[in-house]
Design an enzyme around this catalytic site. Structure first.
Site, PDB file in Angstrom:
ATOM      1  N   SER A  78       0.911  -1.308   0.075  1.00 39.79           N
ATOM      2  CA  SER A  78      -0.001  -0.039  -0.120  1.00 39.79           C
ATOM      3  C   SER A  78       0.829   1.538  -0.004  1.00 39.79           C
ATOM      4  O   SER A  78       1.854   1.254  -0.985  1.00 39.79           O
ATOM      5  CB  SER A  78      -0.987  -0.018   1.010  1.00 39.79           C
ATOM      6  OG  SER A  78      -1.893   0.917   1.119  1.00 39.79           O
ATOM      7  N   LEU A  79       0.765   2.233   1.040  1.00 40.07           N
ATOM      8  CA  LEU A  79       1.668   3.262   1.032  1.00 40.07           C
ATOM      9  C   LEU A  79       3.126   2.640   1.050  1.00 40.07           C
ATOM     10  O   LEU A  79       3.934   3.498   0.111  1.00 40.07           O
ATOM     11  CB  LEU A  79       1.394   3.740   2.314  1.00 40.07           C
ATOM     12  CG  LEU A  79       2.596   5.035   2.810  1.00 40.07           C
ATOM     13  CD1 LEU A  79       2.342   6.167   1.579  1.00 40.07           C
ATOM     14  CD2 LEU A  79       2.108   5.746   4.295  1.00 40.07           C
TER      15      LEU A  79
END
Length: 247
Positions: A78-79
């Site tokens: 994700s991030l």
């Protein structure tokens, strides 16, 4: 000394040591797992939070470069995938340390158009519901205003970094890449994953697992099995056998 380093970058709101703390026991012994802790969490809880992917990349660079005494792989979910990708670009093009492999997880190809939801700026009740929708925050945290007020600033800072990220074109990567996704992940639908291949001249494999955005926990055994295969391919380069002869 292990033959290969696996640097692991966390998802929004997560502590790298907590997320990846049990990975070492599940991966081959020629690999050393290195959780890359970002400021404001874990052992760095007292440090100021960062709200831009560029700043997170700078910070991660300072943690990674001193350890580059052997081949290495970057993993991010994700991030963490955004930070991992930007970190790979800097390591290869500014510091001449190309990763042996890049493993991106739970994030659509970053060059795709996106709309900023500004989730980080939601009032606390709506913010709670957004976290519940993502299914990555423990219910005991969401159910307690006191706990949520402790963790919300960390998650908001990370969401701001993700929401304000803008892809910038530049030289591509040269190494192989594997992209993992969840079949039911609304944040990174499976059809957005193959476009990662445009960002490297190396081979890019896409593997879709069961689960939603946090498939890395829901399907951890399957994910780690795939990563073990990725790391074995780094150890034995594509096109070669254990005897070193080309196939």
């Amino acid at each position: 000394m292990s033959e290969l380093l696996l640097f692991c970058l966390p998802y929004a709101g997560g502590s790298a040591r907590r997320i990846y703390g049990d990975w070492q026991a599940a991966l081959p012994d020629f690999v050393t797992v290195v959780p890359v802790e970002l400021p404001g969490r874990g052992v760095r809880i007292t440090e100021p939070l960062l709200t831009r992917v560029e700043a997170m990349t700078d910070d991660a660079l300072g943690a990674v470069i001193p350890r580059l005494d052997r081949p290495f792989v970057l993993f991010g979910h994700s991030l963490g995938a955004l930070v991992g990708y930007e970190l790979a670009r800097r390591l290869e093009h500014l510091h001449r340390y190309p990763p042996a492999h890049l493993i991106m997880s739970g994030h659509r190809a970053p060059q795709l158009p996106t709309t900023s939801d500004n989730d980080y700026d939601l009032p606390l009740p709506q913010f709670r519901e957004r976290l519940r929708q993502l299914a990555g925050t423990p219910e005991e945290v969401l159910a307690s205003r006191e706990l949520l007020e402790v963790f919300a600033p960390i998650i908001r800072a990370d969401f701001e970094a993700a929401d304000t990220y803008r892809f910038r074109s530049g030289p591509g990567l040269s190494g192989p890449m594997t992209v993992y996704g969840g079949v039911d992940d609304p944040e990174a639908p499976p059809d957005t994953l193959p476009r990662w291949a445009e960002l490297t001249t190396g081979h890019c494999a896409v593997r879709v697992l069961a689960g939603g955005h946090f498939f890395l926990h829901q399907e951890q055994d399957a994910l780690l099995s795939g990563i073990a295969d990725d790391l074995a391919a780094v150890r034995i380069p594509r096109g070669r056998t254990t005897s070193g002869r080309a196939n």
